[in-house]
Design a protein around this motif. Structure first.
Motif, mmCIF file in Angstrom:
data_model
loop_
_atom_site.group_PDB
_atom_site.id
_atom_site.type_symbol
_atom_site.label_atom_id
_atom_site.label_comp_id
_atom_site.label_asym_id
_atom_site.label_seq_id
_atom_site.Cartn_x
_atom_site.Cartn_y
_atom_site.Cartn_z
ATOM 1 N N TYR A 100 0.827 -1.195 0.000
ATOM 2 C CA TYR A 100 0.000 0.000 0.000
ATOM 3 C C TYR A 100 0.866 1.250 0.000
ATOM 4 O O TYR A 100 2.057 1.204 0.307
ATOM 5 C CB TYR A 100 -0.924 0.035 1.221
ATOM 6 C CG TYR A 100 -0.197 -0.095 2.522
ATOM 7 C CD1 TYR A 100 -0.054 -1.331 3.128
ATOM 8 C CD2 TYR A 100 0.381 1.015 3.120
ATOM 9 C CE1 TYR A 100 0.640 -1.454 4.307
ATOM 10 C CE2 TYR A 100 1.078 0.897 4.301
ATOM 11 C CZ TYR A 100 1.208 -0.343 4.893
ATOM 12 O OH TYR A 100 1.907 -0.476 6.052
ATOM 13 N N GLY A 101 0.238 2.334 -0.349
ATOM 14 C CA GLY A 101 0.887 3.637 -0.265
ATOM 15 C C GLY A 101 -0.125 4.618 0.286
ATOM 16 O O GLY A 101 -1.331 4.423 0.128
ATOM 17 N N VAL A 102 0.341 5.640 0.952
ATOM 18 C CA VAL A 102 -0.582 6.603 1.550
ATOM 19 C C VAL A 102 0.035 7.994 1.523
ATOM 20 O O VAL A 102 1.230 8.154 1.717
ATOM 21 C CB VAL A 102 -0.965 6.198 2.996
ATOM 22 C CG1 VAL A 102 0.271 5.893 3.802
ATOM 23 C CG2 VAL A 102 -1.796 7.273 3.667
ATOM 24 N N GLU A 312 -7.419 -4.937 -9.285
ATOM 25 C CA GLU A 312 -6.130 -4.274 -9.412
ATOM 26 C C GLU A 312 -5.764 -3.482 -8.152
ATOM 27 O O GLU A 312 -4.677 -3.628 -7.612
ATOM 28 C CB GLU A 312 -6.151 -3.349 -10.634
ATOM 29 C CG GLU A 312 -6.158 -4.131 -11.926
ATOM 30 C CD GLU A 312 -6.976 -3.481 -13.019
ATOM 31 O OE1 GLU A 312 -6.671 -3.740 -14.184
ATOM 32 O OE2 GLU A 312 -7.916 -2.717 -12.724
ATOM 33 N N CYS A 313 -6.662 -2.634 -7.736
ATOM 34 C CA CYS A 313 -6.307 -1.805 -6.586
ATOM 35 C C CYS A 313 -7.560 -1.376 -5.829
ATOM 36 O O CYS A 313 -8.674 -1.424 -6.356
ATOM 37 C CB CYS A 313 -5.542 -0.558 -7.027
ATOM 38 S SG CYS A 313 -6.540 0.559 -8.016
ATOM 39 N N LEU A 314 -7.325 -0.993 -4.601
ATOM 40 C CA LEU A 314 -8.364 -0.382 -3.771
ATOM 41 C C LEU A 314 -7.878 1.026 -3.445
ATOM 42 O O LEU A 314 -6.722 1.210 -3.061
ATOM 43 C CB LEU A 314 -8.540 -1.194 -2.479
ATOM 44 C CG LEU A 314 -9.334 -0.544 -1.338
ATOM 45 C CD1 LEU A 314 -10.812 -0.435 -1.698
ATOM 46 C CD2 LEU A 314 -9.169 -1.348 -0.047
ATOM 47 N N ASP A 380 5.817 0.373 -0.593
ATOM 48 C CA ASP A 380 5.606 -0.247 -1.889
ATOM 49 C C ASP A 380 5.613 0.902 -2.873
ATOM 50 O O ASP A 380 4.785 1.804 -2.805
ATOM 51 C CB ASP A 380 4.268 -0.973 -1.960
ATOM 52 C CG ASP A 380 4.059 -1.551 -3.349
ATOM 53 O OD1 ASP A 380 4.683 -2.573 -3.649
ATOM 54 O OD2 ASP A 380 3.301 -0.946 -4.132
ATOM 55 N N LYS A 381 6.553 0.844 -3.755
ATOM 56 C CA LYS A 381 6.817 2.017 -4.565
ATOM 57 C C LYS A 381 5.646 2.362 -5.484
ATOM 58 O O LYS A 381 5.262 3.532 -5.605
ATOM 59 C CB LYS A 381 8.080 1.789 -5.379
ATOM 60 C CG LYS A 381 8.519 3.030 -6.126
ATOM 61 C CD LYS A 381 9.900 2.850 -6.696
ATOM 62 C CE LYS A 381 10.211 3.990 -7.640
ATOM 63 N NZ LYS A 381 9.211 4.089 -8.711
ATOM 64 N N ALA A 382 5.074 1.354 -6.114
ATOM 65 C CA ALA A 382 3.996 1.654 -7.059
ATOM 66 C C ALA A 382 2.807 2.293 -6.342
ATOM 67 O O ALA A 382 2.231 3.277 -6.817
ATOM 68 C CB ALA A 382 3.567 0.366 -7.774
ATOM 69 N N CYS A 383 2.456 1.741 -5.176
ATOM 70 C CA CYS A 383 1.325 2.291 -4.420
ATOM 71 C C CYS A 383 1.646 3.688 -3.900
ATOM 72 O O CYS A 383 0.796 4.575 -3.896
ATOM 73 C CB CYS A 383 0.961 1.371 -3.258
ATOM 74 S SG CYS A 383 0.236 -0.187 -3.785
ATOM 75 N N SER A 384 2.890 3.872 -3.466
ATOM 76 C CA SER A 384 3.290 5.192 -2.974
ATOM 77 C C SER A 384 3.242 6.223 -4.093
ATOM 78 O O SER A 384 2.741 7.334 -3.912
ATOM 79 C CB SER A 384 4.705 5.149 -2.409
ATOM 80 O OG SER A 384 4.749 4.317 -1.288
ATOM 81 N N VAL A 405 -5.143 10.006 0.690
ATOM 82 C CA VAL A 405 -5.325 8.929 -0.282
ATOM 83 C C VAL A 405 -4.584 7.687 0.210
ATOM 84 O O VAL A 405 -3.415 7.766 0.593
ATOM 85 C CB VAL A 405 -4.770 9.321 -1.671
ATOM 86 C CG1 VAL A 405 -5.016 8.207 -2.684
ATOM 87 C CG2 VAL A 405 -5.377 10.630 -2.159
ATOM 88 N N VAL A 406 -5.265 6.551 0.198
ATOM 89 C CA VAL A 406 -4.627 5.266 0.459
ATOM 90 C C VAL A 406 -4.824 4.403 -0.784
ATOM 91 O O VAL A 406 -5.940 4.295 -1.290
ATOM 92 C CB VAL A 406 -5.262 4.541 1.671
ATOM 93 C CG1 VAL A 406 -4.614 3.170 1.881
ATOM 94 C CG2 VAL A 406 -5.133 5.390 2.927
ATOM 95 N N VAL A 407 -3.739 3.832 -1.276
ATOM 96 C CA VAL A 407 -3.818 2.938 -2.424
ATOM 97 C C VAL A 407 -3.321 1.562 -1.985
ATOM 98 O O VAL A 407 -2.236 1.449 -1.413
ATOM 99 C CB VAL A 407 -2.958 3.453 -3.601
ATOM 100 C CG1 VAL A 407 -2.928 2.425 -4.737
ATOM 101 C CG2 VAL A 407 -3.484 4.790 -4.102
ATOM 102 N N VAL A 408 -4.133 0.539 -2.212
ATOM 103 C CA VAL A 408 -3.769 -0.829 -1.840
ATOM 104 C C VAL A 408 -3.705 -1.662 -3.115
ATOM 105 O O VAL A 408 -4.628 -1.635 -3.935
ATOM 106 C CB VAL A 408 -4.815 -1.440 -0.883
ATOM 107 C CG1 VAL A 408 -4.395 -2.853 -0.464
ATOM 108 C CG2 VAL A 408 -5.007 -0.549 0.343
ATOM 109 N N ASP A 409 -2.606 -2.397 -3.263
ATOM 110 C CA ASP A 409 -2.428 -3.264 -4.428
ATOM 111 C C ASP A 409 -3.191 -4.560 -4.187
ATOM 112 O O ASP A 409 -2.925 -5.274 -3.221
ATOM 113 C CB ASP A 409 -0.931 -3.529 -4.602
ATOM 114 C CG ASP A 409 -0.621 -4.216 -5.929
ATOM 115 O OD1 ASP A 409 -1.557 -4.756 -6.557
ATOM 116 O OD2 ASP A 409 0.564 -4.218 -6.316
ATOM 117 N N LEU A 410 -4.138 -4.865 -5.071
ATOM 118 C CA LEU A 410 -4.932 -6.094 -4.913
ATOM 119 C C LEU A 410 -4.548 -7.156 -5.936
ATOM 120 O O LEU A 410 -5.201 -8.195 -6.038
ATOM 121 C CB LEU A 410 -6.433 -5.783 -5.054
ATOM 122 C CG LEU A 410 -7.077 -4.869 -4.000
ATOM 123 C CD1 LEU A 410 -8.548 -4.667 -4.322
ATOM 124 C CD2 LEU A 410 -6.920 -5.440 -2.606
#
Lengths: 414, 209
Positions: A100-102, A312-314, A380-384, A405-410
Motif C-alpha cells: 500500500y501507499g498513503v 487491481e487496486c483499492l 511499496d513504490k507503485a502504491c506510494s 489517499v490510500v492505495v492498496v495493491d490487490l
C-alpha cells in the motif's frame, strides 16, 4: 513536482516521478492538457511549497498544532525481517504482506483535519486481515484522530466476539464498531477528565466537543474479501479489470434515501451552499456531531466484496480527492503507476524510496496524519507513487480541502 | 443532545419548556413578560425580501453570569460552538467596533465580519450587524437581550435573540429562517451549558441579583 509536499514527506525519485507523470498525462489527459497548464500548475505547486515551508517554521515556533499541516507520506510493504522469511506462498504475497501507499496533505486548508490509519495484520489470530481507514474531520480534528487511534481496535474486538469457527458477520461487526466508536466520541465529550489532553475546540464546556465529527471509510482486506464500511462522504473504490467499482456511496443529505430518512426523523435538508442537514452540515452520516442527532447518524453502510483475479487496486480517499478527481481517473492513475513500476518484485522493497513513516509516527507526539505503520516498514513504490500522484492531481485541480489517499495493491498471482 | 430535536420551547410565548413547573398562571405571566420584552426590544421591520424571527432560552444561571458571556463581543467563542477564533480590529471595544470571526470547518462559511451596534449594560442588550464574510447572510442584524427570572424558585435568566436578514437567491423565507434558527439554537444551548456550568462552579456568587 515533489515540492508540493514538504520535504520530510517522502517522494519518489525524480526520474520515476517524471515517468509516472508522463504516464498520467497520457492516460488522465484532462489533468495535464497543455504546456501552459503544466507551467501554471508548477507555479501553483511552488506556491504551495512556500506555504509548506512557512508552516514548517510556524511549527518550529513552538506551536505544535501547526505541524499537522505538513504533508506526510508513508507506505508499507513487507517488514525487512519478514522479507527474508523463506516460506512465502507463490501467489499469496498480497495476503501475507499488504502493499500500500498513503499520502495525506493539508492542501489549501488552514488546518489538517484528515486522519489515516493503516493497521496491517490487525487480526493476527484470525488470518491475514489488513485494516485501512480514512477519517475526514470537521469542526475540529479530535473525532477523526480518535477514530484513527481506536477504530481498528474496536473492529478487532467486535470481530473477535464472534463465535469461534464461524465466519465473522462483517456487516454486524462494522455496524457495532461504528456505533461503539460514535459512543466513545460522545462519551469522551461528556466525561473527559481534566488530565486528558484538551482539544483546541474545548475551552469551558464539553458541548463544544459535540459540535465536531468525522467521516469514516474503513476497509478490511482479507485474502478473499474486501469489506468496506462507510459513514460520510469519503469513498472506497476498487479497480477491477480496468473498471472502477465504488464500494461505498457518499452520504450526502440530498441522496434521496438519506433525505427521506432525515425528514422522517423530523429534520430538514436545506440548500445553503450545497445540500446540508439543517442548512449546516453537508453530509448525512458521520461519527460524532452529537448536536445533529438523529438526523446525522453514525450507522455505516457496509459492502462485502469477494476478491477476483481481475482486481487491481483499492483506493480510499477523503473528498479532497473525490471532489476533483473521478473514480475513473483515479483508477487510471493507479494503473498507470502500476504499469510504470512493472510487476511488483517478490517481497518488493524498493530501494531509493525513503520511508517517512517514522516522521509520521513520531511527529507531534502522536498527532500524525497517518498512524499505524512503524518505521520498520518500507514502501511499496507503485502504491506510494500512485497515492502521491493522486494527491498532486487533486491539488493541481484546485482541491480546496485536505487530501488523503490510500492505495492498496490487490493484484494476485504475479 | 442539544435540543434541536423536537423544537418545543424556542418560540416566544411557547413556555411549556420554560421555567419548569409553576403552573399555568406563572407560565402565563412569563409569557406576558416575554411578549413585553419582545415588543419593547426586539421589534425588527423586515423588508419584503427579508425574514425575521426570535428565539427564547431559559437558563438556570443568574443573569450576571449569562450577561458576562453575551456581552463579550470580542470573545464569542466563549460560548458559540462554531467560532474558532475572533479578533477585534483596533483592539478597543466600543460601539462601532468590528470583529473578524473565524468559523469552524464543515459549515457554510469560514469567516464573518461583524460590527457592534449596541451594548447596553443597564438594559442588557447586545446588537450586532454582519458587515462581511464568505457566508450568505446579507444585512444580518441581531439583538440579544437577557432578563432575570425565577426558575424553580432560583435565580434564572431569560435570553431572547432576534434577527432580521435578507433572503438569499435560491432560498425561501422559511428556509432562511430555519437555517438561522438552527444556528441560534446551537448558540443558545451552548450559552446555557456554559452559564449553568459557571453557576455551579462559582458557589460564592450571590444567589440573587
Amino acid at each position: 513536482m515533489a515540492e508540493i509536499c514538504c520535504e520530510e514527506a517522502m517522494s519518489p525519485p525524480a526520474t520515476a516521478t517524471a515517468a509516472v507523470a508522463a504516464a498520467v498525462s497520457a492516460s488522465a489527459a484532462a489533468a495535464v492538457s497543455s504546456a501552459i497548464d503544466r507551467r501554471r500548475r508548477r507555479m501553483e505547486m511552488r506556491r504551495i511549497r512556500i506555504a509548506s515551508d512557512l508552516e514548517l517554521q510556524a511549527g518550529e515556533d513552538g506551536r505544535p498544532g501547526k505541524r499537522q499541516r505538513l504533508a506526510r507520506t508513508a507506505s508499507g510493504a513487507p517488514r525487512p525481517d519478514e522479507d527474508s522469511a523463506s516460506e512465502r506462498p507463490s501467489c499469496g504475497r498480497t495476503e501475507e504482506f499488504p502493499r500500500y501507499g498513503v499520502t495525506a496533505v493539508c492542501g489549501r486548508r488552514r488546518e489538517m483535519e484528515d486522519a489515516v490509519s493503516i493497521r496491517p495484520d490487525f487480526l493476527p489470530a484470525s488470518g491475514k486481515f489488513h485494516f485501512y481507514g480514512v477519517f475526514d474531520g470537521h469542526g475540529c480534528s479530535h473525532v477523526a484522530t480518535t477514530c484513527q487511534d481506536r477504530m481498528h481496535e474496536i473492529v478487532a474486538e467486535e470481530h473477535n466476539k464472534g463465535a469461534s469457527g464461524e465466519v465473522a458477520p462483517w456487516r454486524d461487526v462494522m455496524e457495532k464498531s461504528f456505533a461503539r466508536m460514535d459512543g466513545e466520541v460522545g462519551n469522551r465529550a461528556s466525561t473527559r477528565s481534566d488530565d486528558e489532553p484538551a482539544c483546541p475546540c474545548e475551552q469551558q464546556t464539553p458541548s463544544r466537543r459535540d459540535h465536531a465529527g468525522s467521516t469514516a471509510v474503513v476497509a478490511v482486506v482479507s485474502p478473499t474479501q474486501v469489506v468496506v464500511a462507510n459513514a460520510g462522504d469519503s469513498r472506497a473504490v476498487i479497480s477491477r479489470a480496468g473498471v472502477p467499482v465504488a464500494l461505498s456511496v457518499d452520504h450526502k443529505p440530498d441522496r434521496p434515501d438519506e433525505l427521506e430518512r432525515i425528514e422522517a426523523a423530523g429534520g430538514r435538508v436545506i440548500y445553503w451552499d450545497g445540500a446540508r442537514v439543517l442548512g449546516v452540515l453537508a453530509m448525512s452520516r458521520a461519527i460524532g456531531d452529537g448536536y445533529l442527532k438523529p438526523y446525522v447518524t453514525s450507522e455505516p453502510e457496509v459492502t462485502v466484496t469477494e476478491r477476483t483475479d481481475d482486481d487491481e487496486c483499492l483506493i480510499l480517499a477523503s473528498d479532497g480527492l473525490w471532489d476533483v478527481v473521478t473514480n475513473e481517473m483515479a483508477c487510471e492513475v493507479v494503473r498507470a503507476c502500476f504499469h510504470n513500476n512493472g510487476p511488483p518484485a517478490p517481497a518488493a522493497r524498493p530501494s531509493g524510496v525513503p520511508s517517512s513513516a517514522e516522521a509520521a509516527e513520531t511527529e507531534n507526539g502522536g498527532a500524525a496524519s497517518v498512524k499505524g505503520i512503524s518505521k520498520a516498514e518500507s514502501s511499496d513504490k507503485a502504491c506510494s507513487d500512485a497515492a502521491m500522484l493522486l494527491t498532486k492531481l487533486a491539488l493541481a485541480r484546485r482541491s480546496a480541502d485536505n487530501v488523503s489517499v490510500v492505495v492498496v495493491d490487490l493484484r494476485r498471482g504475479l | 443532545m442539544v435540543g434541536l430535536v423536537g423544537g418545543g420551547g424556542w418560540r416566544v410565548g411557547d413556555d411549556a419548556a420554560g421555567g419548569g413547573g409553576g403552573g399555568a398562571v406563572a407560565a402565563g405571566a412569563a409569557a406576558a413578560a416575554e411578549a413585553e420584552h419582545m415588543r419593547r426590544l426586539h421589534s425588527h421591520a423586515p423588508g419584503e425580501h427579508q425574514c425575521s424571527s426570535a428565539l427564547v432560552k431559559h437558563i438556570k444561571a443568574p443573569v450576571h453570569l449569562v450577561w458576562s458571556l453575551v456581552r463579550s463581543f470580542d470573545q464569542p467563542q466563549r460560548y458559540k460552538p462554531f467560532v474558532s477564533r475572533c479578533v477585534v480590529r483596533g483592539g478597543d471595544l466600543e460601539i462601532g467596533s468590528v470583529r473578524e470571526v473565524n468559523v469552524k470547518t464543515g459549515l457554510p462559511a469560514t469567516t464573518s465580519t461583524e460590527r457592534l451596534e449596541l451594548l447596553d449594560d443597564d438594559e442588557h442588550i447586545l446588537s450586532v450587524k454582519f458587515v462581511g464574510g464568505d457566508h450568505r447572510l446579507r444585512n444580518y442584524s441581531s439583538i440579544v437581550t437577557v432578563h432575570p427570572e425565577s426558575i424553580d424558585g432560583r435565580p434564572g435568566t431569560l435570553v431572547i435573540e432576534s434577527f432580521v436578514v435578507d433572503v438569499p437567491d435560491g432560498n425561501t423565507k422559511d428556509e432562511t429562517c430555519y437555517f438561522v434558527e438552527a444556528v441560534i439554537k446551537c448558540n443558545l444551548t451552548s450559552l446555557a451549558e456554559v452559564s449553568e456550568r459557571l453557576a455551579v462552579q462559582s458557589p460564592t456568587s450571590p444567589l440573587e441579583q
